[in-house]
Design a protein around this motif. Structure first.
Motif, PDB file in Angstrom:
ATOM      1  N   ALA A 209      63.295  54.500  57.897  1.00 51.28           N
ATOM      2  CA  ALA A 209      62.260  55.529  58.046  1.00 51.28           C
ATOM      3  C   ALA A 209      61.394  55.269  59.281  1.00 51.28           C
ATOM      4  CB  ALA A 209      61.396  55.588  56.787  1.00 51.28           C
ATOM      5  N   ASP A 210      61.057  53.989  59.525  1.00 48.80           N
ATOM      6  CA  ASP A 210      60.259  53.678  60.719  1.00 48.80           C
ATOM      7  C   ASP A 210      61.016  54.012  61.996  1.00 48.80           C
ATOM      8  OD1 ASP A 210      58.221  52.792  59.133  1.00 48.80           O
ATOM      9  OD2 ASP A 210      58.802  50.670  59.230  1.00 48.80           O
TER      10      ASP A 210
ATOM     11  N   VAL B 263      68.261  41.610  41.961  1.00 45.23           N
ATOM     12  CA  VAL B 263      68.746  42.803  42.664  1.00 45.23           C
ATOM     13  C   VAL B 263      67.580  43.300  43.493  1.00 45.23           C
ATOM     14  CG1 VAL B 263      69.816  45.044  42.463  1.00 45.23           C
ATOM     15  CG2 VAL B 263      70.264  43.311  40.725  1.00 45.23           C
ATOM     16  N   SER B 264      67.302  42.650  44.592  1.00 40.87           N
ATOM     17  CA  SER B 264      66.098  42.940  45.371  1.00 40.87           C
ATOM     18  C   SER B 264      66.443  43.672  46.648  1.00 40.87           C
ATOM     19  CB  SER B 264      65.384  41.630  45.725  1.00 40.87           C
ATOM     20  OG  SER B 264      64.301  41.885  46.578  1.00 40.87           O
ATOM     21  N   PRO B 265      65.732  44.793  46.900  1.00 37.88           N
ATOM     22  CA  PRO B 265      65.931  45.471  48.177  1.00 37.88           C
ATOM     23  C   PRO B 265      65.073  44.896  49.291  1.00 37.88           C
ATOM     24  CG  PRO B 265      64.407  46.725  46.857  1.00 37.88           C
ATOM     25  CD  PRO B 265      64.805  45.520  46.032  1.00 37.88           C
ATOM     26  N   VAL B 266      64.315  43.825  48.993  1.00 34.72           N
ATOM     27  CA  VAL B 266      63.378  43.284  49.970  1.00 34.72           C
ATOM     28  C   VAL B 266      64.139  42.530  51.049  1.00 34.72           C
ATOM     29  CG1 VAL B 266      61.397  41.763  50.297  1.00 34.72           C
ATOM     30  CG2 VAL B 266      61.586  43.156  48.242  1.00 34.72           C
TER      31      VAL B 266
ATOM     32  N   PRO C 122      70.726  36.547  58.714  1.00 35.12           N
ATOM     33  CA  PRO C 122      70.002  37.639  59.385  1.00 35.12           C
ATOM     34  C   PRO C 122      68.844  38.154  58.535  1.00 35.12           C
ATOM     35  CG  PRO C 122      72.113  38.421  58.546  1.00 35.12           C
ATOM     36  CD  PRO C 122      72.116  36.935  58.390  1.00 35.12           C
ATOM     37  N   ARG C 123      67.884  38.732  59.194  1.00 36.61           N
ATOM     38  CA  ARG C 123      66.699  39.260  58.504  1.00 36.61           C
ATOM     39  C   ARG C 123      67.057  40.414  57.577  1.00 36.61           C
ATOM     40  NH1 ARG C 123      61.749  38.003  60.839  1.00 36.61           N
ATOM     41  NH2 ARG C 123      60.887  40.038  60.263  1.00 36.61           N
TER      42      ARG C 123
ATOM     43  N   THR D 153      62.026  46.807  53.481  1.00 37.70           N
ATOM     44  CA  THR D 153      63.332  47.159  52.938  1.00 37.70           C
ATOM     45  C   THR D 153      64.138  47.894  53.987  1.00 37.70           C
ATOM     46  OG1 THR D 153      62.556  49.284  52.095  1.00 37.70           O
ATOM     47  CG2 THR D 153      62.316  47.369  50.643  1.00 37.70           C
ATOM     48  N   GLY D 154      65.450  48.000  53.714  1.00 37.67           N
ATOM     49  CA  GLY D 154      66.308  48.747  54.638  1.00 37.67           C
ATOM     50  C   GLY D 154      65.892  50.198  54.753  1.00 37.67           C
TER      51      GLY D 154
END
Length: 430
Positions: A49-50, A33-36, A375-376, A43-44
């Motif tokens: 935030a960026d 369960v990775s948010p990477v 997709p990335r 992460t999303g």
């Protein structure tokens, strides 16, 4: 064979341990369960935030502009401030004359586009053209060809000549007389107005007939009228070089009110044209709209100028901030292979097997994702399933390679690098 010598320049890119810590609990690959985000170590939430940090000032400026526009729209005055406009209550406006004409049954249509004025000025109407910016040649021809009675206030020589059939021209440089001058013509409206101090500036061309000149001073006159053929037996073209007699500030002086009402109230419908400086509309043959008429909305010119100003300001701002480019020679050139081996030695000396493994796994994940068209922004589960389908491996095996726990010694790290390289060779471009 040590781990650094098994890596490639792309795989040796440093990332934090969050890249490979994608498992939960005891680190079982089945519980990925990775948010990477695949390959780039973000992460999303971090990307959002960026983007917010980059766009917040733009959004703030747009919000302030929208607020200013809303405030201006709410506080917009009922009357305008355009000179000679029938809804302008200032001294340079003509609201008083327009209201009196309305009370006497004259229907006043205020327009700012030449195409609208020409369309509304038909037989049995009066078209008033107030002083404005320079008109285009096709606009001059369109105004001169209307079937309505035409009244020109402070018009330039081109429009006066076109409207009167070259019977009347302007004499620039005239000054207002020091005393009131009698009209000296047989026009009823001039007789009712009586003596006035209008600035002369019109003259009859040699050989012109049916031209009436009123309030003459030193070879020129303040008013010139020409009778021309029209759709209903004839139409009158009247040019007045001094337009001040219709303004609110001077309409009560001498015979200004009588002249204004007599000149503009002769017909039941008055089309009042106050030319817009940004208007380029006209009419073609037979009254059909020209190619450029109606294509752009009336406010398009103002918005275009505002956008151009914003672009220029932004260009000046950014150019001053960036400054000139400075070319600088590097003191030494380091080959990519040397950089990779040097970074591998540092990882080995610091026993940072987890960090090295994270770089290897991130590079492999990015490579296989690019080959498979993933997709990335895809999560670990989506990439694992895609690789499993492409290689025939189980999802458990793929997840263990890409998102498993860090190796515990150098031999495990070497084995991981070999297995990742094998996985890459099994994935082909789809």
């Amino acid at each position: 064979m040590t781990a650094p010598t098994q890596t490639t320049p792309g795989k040796a890119q440093g990332t934090d341990q969050a890249t490979y810590q994608a498992t939960t609990g005891a680190g079982s690959p089945d519980a990925v369960v990775s948010p990477v985000v695949t390959g780039d170590g973000t992460t999303g939430r971090g990307r959002t935030a960026d983007r917010w940090r980059r766009a917040r000032w733009t959004l703030l400026v747009l919000g302030v502009l929208a607020l200013v526009v809303a405030v201006l729209a709410v506080q917009r005055p009922v009357t305008s401030t355009t000179p000679y406009a029938p809804d302008n209550a200032q001294p340079d406006g003509a609201r008083a004359v327009a209201q009196v004409l309305g009370r006497h049954g004259v229907e006043v249509h205020h327009v700012t586009r030449v195409a609208d004025a020409v369309a509304a000025a038909g037989p049995g109407t009066t078209l008033l053209v107030t002083p404005g910016s320079l008109l285009l040649p096709e606009q001059v021809d369109a105004l001169a060809g209307v079937d309505a009675d035409l009244v020109l206030l402070g018009a330039d020589d081109e429009l006066v000549r076109a409207a009167t059939g070259d019977a009347v021209s302007r004499t620039p440089g005239a000054t207002a007389p020091a005393f009131a001058v009698e009209p000296s013509c047989d026009l009823p409206l001039a007789a009712r107005a009586g003596a006035m101090q209008l600035t002369p500036g019109l003259r009859s061309e040699p050989g012109a007939t049916d031209v009436t000149l009123c309030w003459p001073v030193d070879g020129s006159a303040a008013l010139a009228r020409v009778e021309l053929p029209g759709a209903e037996g004839g139409r009158a073209v009247t040019a007045v070089d001094d337009p001040s007699f219709v303004t609110n500030g001077t309409v009560l002086d001498q015979g200004d009110a009588a002249l204004a009402l007599g000149l503009l109230g002769a017909r039941g419908t008055l089309v009042w044209l106050v030319p817009d400086p940004l208007d380029t509309s006209s009419t073609g043959e037979g009254g059909a709209p020209s190619a450029g008429a109606g294509v752009m909305p009336p406010w398009a010119g103002v918005v275009g100028l505002w956008a151009l100003l914003v672009v220029l300001v932004a260009a000046v701002w950014r150019s001053r901030r960036l400054g000139p480019l400075v070319a600088e020679e590097l003191p030494v050139v380091v080959r990519a292979a040397e950089t990779t081996r040097g970074r591998g030695r540092l990882y080995r000396r610091a026993r940072s097997r987890g960090h090295a493994a994270a770089g290897l796994r991130a590079a492999t994940a990015e490579t296989v994702a690019r080959r498979l068209g993933v997709p990335r922004s895809a999560d670990a589960t989506a990439l694992t399933d895609a690789v499993a389908r492409a290689t025939g491996r189980s999802a458990h095996d793929v997840a263990g390679l890409l998102y498993g726990p860090p190796p515990h010694d150098d031999d495990a790290l070497t084995e991981l690098a070999r297995r990742l390289d094998t996985l890459e060779s099994e994935v082909h471009r789809s």
